[in-house]
Design a protein around this motif. Structure first.
Motif, mmCIF file in Angstrom:
data_model
loop_
_atom_site.group_PDB
_atom_site.id
_atom_site.type_symbol
_atom_site.label_atom_id
_atom_site.label_comp_id
_atom_site.label_asym_id
_atom_site.label_seq_id
_atom_site.Cartn_x
_atom_site.Cartn_y
_atom_site.Cartn_z
ATOM 1 N N LEU A 95 49.790 44.110 47.422
ATOM 2 C CA LEU A 95 50.857 43.103 47.399
ATOM 3 C C LEU A 95 50.530 41.988 46.407
ATOM 4 C CD1 LEU A 95 53.523 42.643 48.717
ATOM 5 C CD2 LEU A 95 52.410 41.423 50.556
ATOM 6 N N ILE A 96 49.277 41.511 46.407
ATOM 7 C CA ILE A 96 48.911 40.456 45.440
ATOM 8 C C ILE A 96 49.050 41.003 44.017
ATOM 9 C CG2 ILE A 96 47.191 38.755 44.763
ATOM 10 C CD1 ILE A 96 45.811 39.159 47.373
ATOM 11 N N ILE A 134 49.426 35.355 51.103
ATOM 12 C CA ILE A 134 50.191 36.074 50.080
ATOM 13 C C ILE A 134 51.653 35.624 50.101
ATOM 14 C CG2 ILE A 134 50.926 38.344 49.293
ATOM 15 C CD1 ILE A 134 48.376 39.455 50.500
ATOM 16 N N LEU A 182 43.207 39.192 58.849
ATOM 17 C CA LEU A 182 44.144 39.898 57.976
ATOM 18 C C LEU A 182 45.488 39.181 57.950
ATOM 19 C CD1 LEU A 182 44.019 42.570 56.350
ATOM 20 C CD2 LEU A 182 45.590 43.406 58.047
ATOM 21 N N PHE A 200 51.811 32.501 48.249
ATOM 22 C CA PHE A 200 51.652 32.779 46.819
ATOM 23 C C PHE A 200 52.979 33.235 46.215
ATOM 24 C CE2 PHE A 200 50.738 36.413 43.933
ATOM 25 C CZ PHE A 200 50.329 35.678 42.830
ATOM 26 N N TYR A 201 53.653 34.172 46.889
ATOM 27 C CA TYR A 201 54.917 34.691 46.361
ATOM 28 C C TYR A 201 55.992 33.617 46.329
ATOM 29 C CZ TYR A 201 54.311 39.706 45.768
ATOM 30 O OH TYR A 201 53.964 40.928 45.305
ATOM 31 N N LEU A 213 55.554 31.514 43.536
ATOM 32 C CA LEU A 213 55.983 32.170 42.297
ATOM 33 C C LEU A 213 57.463 31.956 42.051
ATOM 34 C CD1 LEU A 213 54.403 35.751 42.350
ATOM 35 C CD2 LEU A 213 53.614 33.766 41.120
ATOM 36 N N MET A 250 61.544 39.582 48.696
ATOM 37 C CA MET A 250 60.463 40.540 48.870
ATOM 38 C C MET A 250 59.604 40.160 50.059
ATOM 39 S SD MET A 250 59.704 41.049 44.891
ATOM 40 C CE MET A 250 57.987 41.104 44.842
ATOM 41 N N PHE A 260 57.808 47.649 44.066
ATOM 42 C CA PHE A 260 57.829 47.069 45.412
ATOM 43 C C PHE A 260 58.281 48.097 46.444
ATOM 44 C CE2 PHE A 260 59.294 44.270 48.850
ATOM 45 C CZ PHE A 260 58.133 43.549 49.034
ATOM 46 N N ILE A 262 51.010 43.320 42.894
ATOM 47 C CA ILE A 262 52.424 43.396 42.515
ATOM 48 C C ILE A 262 52.930 42.013 42.128
ATOM 49 C CG2 ILE A 262 54.735 43.833 43.419
ATOM 50 C CD1 ILE A 262 53.538 46.097 45.070
ATOM 51 N N GLY A 263 52.490 40.988 42.894
ATOM 52 C CA GLY A 263 52.911 39.625 42.569
ATOM 53 C C GLY A 263 52.472 39.227 41.170
ATOM 54 N N PHE A 264 51.232 39.519 40.809
ATOM 55 C CA PHE A 264 50.719 39.183 39.478
ATOM 56 C C PHE A 264 51.535 39.883 38.397
ATOM 57 C CE2 PHE A 264 46.030 37.884 40.364
ATOM 58 C CZ PHE A 264 46.498 36.853 41.126
ATOM 59 N N ALA A 276 47.185 44.519 51.400
ATOM 60 C CA ALA A 276 47.233 43.123 50.969
ATOM 61 C C ALA A 276 46.896 43.015 49.488
ATOM 62 C CB ALA A 276 46.248 42.298 51.805
ATOM 63 N N PHE A 277 45.880 43.785 49.045
ATOM 64 C CA PHE A 277 45.520 43.755 47.623
ATOM 65 C C PHE A 277 46.672 44.264 46.764
ATOM 66 C CE2 PHE A 277 40.850 44.042 48.859
ATOM 67 C CZ PHE A 277 40.688 42.694 48.676
ATOM 68 N N TYR A 309 54.544 41.153 38.657
ATOM 69 C CA TYR A 309 55.943 40.717 38.654
ATOM 70 C C TYR A 309 56.088 39.406 37.906
ATOM 71 C CZ TYR A 309 60.240 38.593 40.224
ATOM 72 O OH TYR A 309 61.447 37.954 40.242
ATOM 73 N N ILE A 310 55.178 38.471 38.150
ATOM 74 C CA ILE A 310 55.346 37.164 37.523
ATOM 75 C C ILE A 310 55.036 37.241 36.024
ATOM 76 C CG2 ILE A 310 53.063 36.088 37.769
ATOM 77 C CD1 ILE A 310 56.521 34.643 38.664
ATOM 78 N N ILE A 322 45.346 36.390 55.556
ATOM 79 C CA ILE A 322 45.496 36.867 54.169
ATOM 80 C C ILE A 322 46.971 37.089 53.859
ATOM 81 C CG2 ILE A 322 44.973 38.746 52.580
ATOM 82 C CD1 ILE A 322 42.423 39.214 53.983
ATOM 83 N N GLU A 323 47.667 37.766 54.776
ATOM 84 C CA GLU A 323 49.083 38.067 54.525
ATOM 85 C C GLU A 323 49.885 36.778 54.377
ATOM 86 O OE1 GLU A 323 50.417 41.019 54.177
ATOM 87 O OE2 GLU A 323 48.980 42.450 55.006
ATOM 88 N N LEU A 372 60.390 44.596 38.470
ATOM 89 C CA LEU A 372 59.628 45.423 39.403
ATOM 90 C C LEU A 372 59.716 46.890 39.018
ATOM 91 C CD1 LEU A 372 60.643 43.701 42.728
ATOM 92 C CD2 LEU A 372 58.370 43.769 41.769
#
Lengths: 127, 495
Positions: free
Chosen positions: B181-182, A49, A42, A52-53, A56, A89, B137, B184-186, B178-179, B188-189, A45-46, B194
């Motif tokens: 958070l991803i 992420i 886990l 990923f952010y 972005l 964030m 968020f 929200i990222g999608f 986690a899902f 947001y971009i 995964i974090e 937000l």
């Protein structure tokens, strides 16, 4: 946009890395039997992420979004800044993940004291 | 508006949080005040929420900008009809539950009591934030605070199985986070904001993009773990069965906060995507809801442990809420919101009864109810009333909400879903009536003489039981708030 263009694929390598990391983390969460290893999955995964952010927020050629107060150069009007919001964030999300990790590890310690094992399959038989 | 009423939306979030931080400090110096401080904090929050409810009912939704900075830069709290109604319901049930709580809690021992009440306060504060926040968020952060408090509460359960249930809950819940958070990222971009309202304005032209669709899908999948929507409900039975004392009630309330978040994501954020019909999101969710109803009810019949049975029954109810809101008509949404309220009342009462039965008579399974109608008349009375509401016997609270959802399904030509709800009522009656039958028509066991708890413990249970029935007769009172809530959520005001 052609998704099969090699330039497109290579240009987004940090996104690919984060996807691969998420998949590795999911695999660890599902396949590993040790409770701590599951949680490490886990954490992977974090971390993916976070990557990923932060990807972005990046702007090509952008600099850190700090406004130099004493050195205002008005001739450089087209200065590009990276987007600070995703990083901000992620700072919060890192704190959240830290709390979760601390909680999960303390659970793992208590479970080990009680049952003498961290094997998920044997522990779930107890439920 | 005076200075206090101006800041009410943030007060109902802050009071429990501040109390949660102060509680361990105060308890370090003065022992034995944990429950009283919790009562005062939740009571004060309820008072603020009621003032805010009066304000919202009089002059419409109240928007609050943190530190006075408006979106898109700042964080907003939007206290609309839906948010404040559910907030008051959660606080009222929470207050009654804490009033009921036995002090000291025998199951978890003296020192952990402080931690127990701290976690409850954190959970209550986070739920208030979730139902009124308008920033996606902030929603994530509050969901995490709620989740951490809930994991801790579940793991406090007396024997080691509470810990195992807590760990299972933690793994599934964190994967869900986690899902989210991803997702929200999608989003947001794609939108660059937000704030939910702004996001909804920007989304329609780009709603066909895969990024947006993937973002919404991830958000809904993540929230499904938080609300226990089938098939991600698997943590609920264990968590409910081994959580200590009043923790299952708090967990029930947490599910309701998650459902409000789900309604907001589906209607406020992705509403435009639904209306242009890019993906059959509605039919997928309705199908999941119907599956949840059938599968969870069948699982509930197979359970021996009463708390596990209640957990599966909750799973079925969540299925019906999701079914109601995904039909997409005014009546369906009204039924879903009403079901959130009636189910919270009845299930809170049932879990408190389960706690009483465990403490007074050591009852955990459905076979131990023999003759309890004679030996514990008040507890079984409350149990039966709440069960009647859950089953949906006419004129009880549960019946009204089921009627709304079933009517909405029939109006939209989805006869199969109306049939599902009827089938569900029969299944629920099956597993509740065998308990009630055994309690009232079997001879009591002479060896043990269980008796009703003290009056202080009975009053909250009876209040919840009577409320869960009465809400069916006085359905117009909550409907006055639910109707504008549903109209506000539906695109085009629900006309």
């Amino acid at each position: 946009m052609n998704y099969l263009d090699p330039g497109f694929i290579l240009g987004h390598y940090n996104y690919w890395v984060s996807i691969v990391l998420i998949m590795i983390g999911l695999y660890a969460m599902i396949a590993k039997r040790n409770l701590i290893k599951k949680f490490i999955g886990l954490n992977i995964i974090e971390t993916a992420i976070f990557l990923f952010y932060i990807s972005l927020g990046d702007v090509e050629g952008g600099v850190a979004p700090i406004f130099p107060k004493d050195a205002i150069d008005l001739s450089q009007e087209t200065i590009l800044y990276a987007n600070p919001l995703p990083s901000a964030m992620m700072l919060t999300a890192i704190v959240v993940t830290l709390c979760m990790t601390a909680l999960a590890l303390s659970f793992a310690v208590l479970i080990y004291r009680q049952y003498g094992t961290l094997d998920a399959r044997r522990l779930m038989e107890e439920l | 508006m005076s200075a206090i009423t101006l800041h009410l939306p943030i007060l109902i979030v802050l009071i429990p949080f501040v109390a949660a931080y102060l509680l361990p400090v105060i308890s370090y110096f003065i022992e034995g005040w944990a429950r009283r401080i919790t009562l005062i904090a939740v009571g004060g929050t309820l008072l603020s929420a009621l003032m805010l409810l009066a304000e919202v009912a009089a002059s419409g939704p109240v928007t609050y900008h943190l530190s006075g900075i408006a979106p898109p830069l700042g964080i907003a709290f939007e206290t609309d009809y839906l948010g404040i109604t559910i907030s008051v319901v959660i606080l009222a049930i929470g207050l009654l539950t804490i009033l009921y709580a036995q002090d000291p809690i025998t199951e978890i021992g003296g020192r952990k009591t402080v931690f127990f009440y701290t976690a409850i306060l954190l959970a209550v504060g986070a739920m208030q934030g979730i139902v009124i926040c308008a920033d996606i968020f902030t929603l994530f952060i509050l969901l995490e605070i709620l989740a951490i408090a809930m994991y801790g509460l579940v793991a406090l359960g007396g024997d080691g199985r509470g810990l195992l249930a807590g760990y299972k809950y933690l793994l599934i819940g964190s994967a869900g986070s986690a899902f989210i958070l991803i997702g929200i990222g999608f989003l947001y971009i794609s939108t660059g904001t937000l704030n939910m309202q702004l996001m909804a304005e920007i989304l329609p032209p780009i709603s066909s993009s895969w990024t947006v669709l993937a973002g919404i899908a991830l958000l809904i999948a993540g929230l499904s773990t938080k609300t226990g929507l089938f098939p991600l409900h698997i943590w609920m039975p264990d968590a409910y069965a081994y959580a200590p004392s009043i923790a299952p009630v708090i967990s029930t309330l947490a599910l309701k906060a998650g459902l409000v978040a789900l309604i907001r994501i589906i209607y406020t954020v992705s509403g435009p995507v639904i209306t242009v019909d890019q993906v059959p999101l509605q039919s997928i969710l309705a199908l999941l809801g119907a599956l949840a109803i059938v599968v969870c009810s069948i699982m509930a019949i197979r359970q021996i442990d009463i708390r596990k049975m209640f957990a599966y029954s909750s799973g079925a109810n969540i299925g019906c809420v999701v079914l109601g809101m995904s039909i997409g008509t005014l009546a369906g949404l009204e039924g879903a919101i009403l079901l959130i309220i009636t189910h919270a009342l009845a299930k809170a009462c049932l879990f408190l009864c389960a706690d009483v039965l465990l403490i007074q008579a050591g009852i955990r399974t459905i076979f131990q109810f023999r003759g309890l109608g004679q030996t514990m008349p008040y507890t079984m009375g409350a149990f039966s009333m709440a069960a009647i509401s859950i089953i949906g016997i006419p004129l009880s609270g549960g019946f009204m909400s089921k009627v709304y959802v079933a009517n909405a399904a029939i109006d939209s030509g989805l006869w199969i879903y109306a049939g599902t709800i009827l089938f569900w009522t029969l299944l629920t009656a099956l597993y509740f009536f065998r308990i009630i039958n055994s309690a009232y028509f079997d001879e009591p066991d002479q060896r043990t003489r269980p008796h009703d708890p003290r009056r202080m413990n009975l009053i909250p249970i009876m209040t919840l039981a009577v409320a869960s029935i009465l809400i069916g007769f006085l359905v117009e009172i909550p409907m006055d708030l639910i109707r504008p809530a549903a109209m506000l959520l539906l695109p085009g005001g629900g006309i």
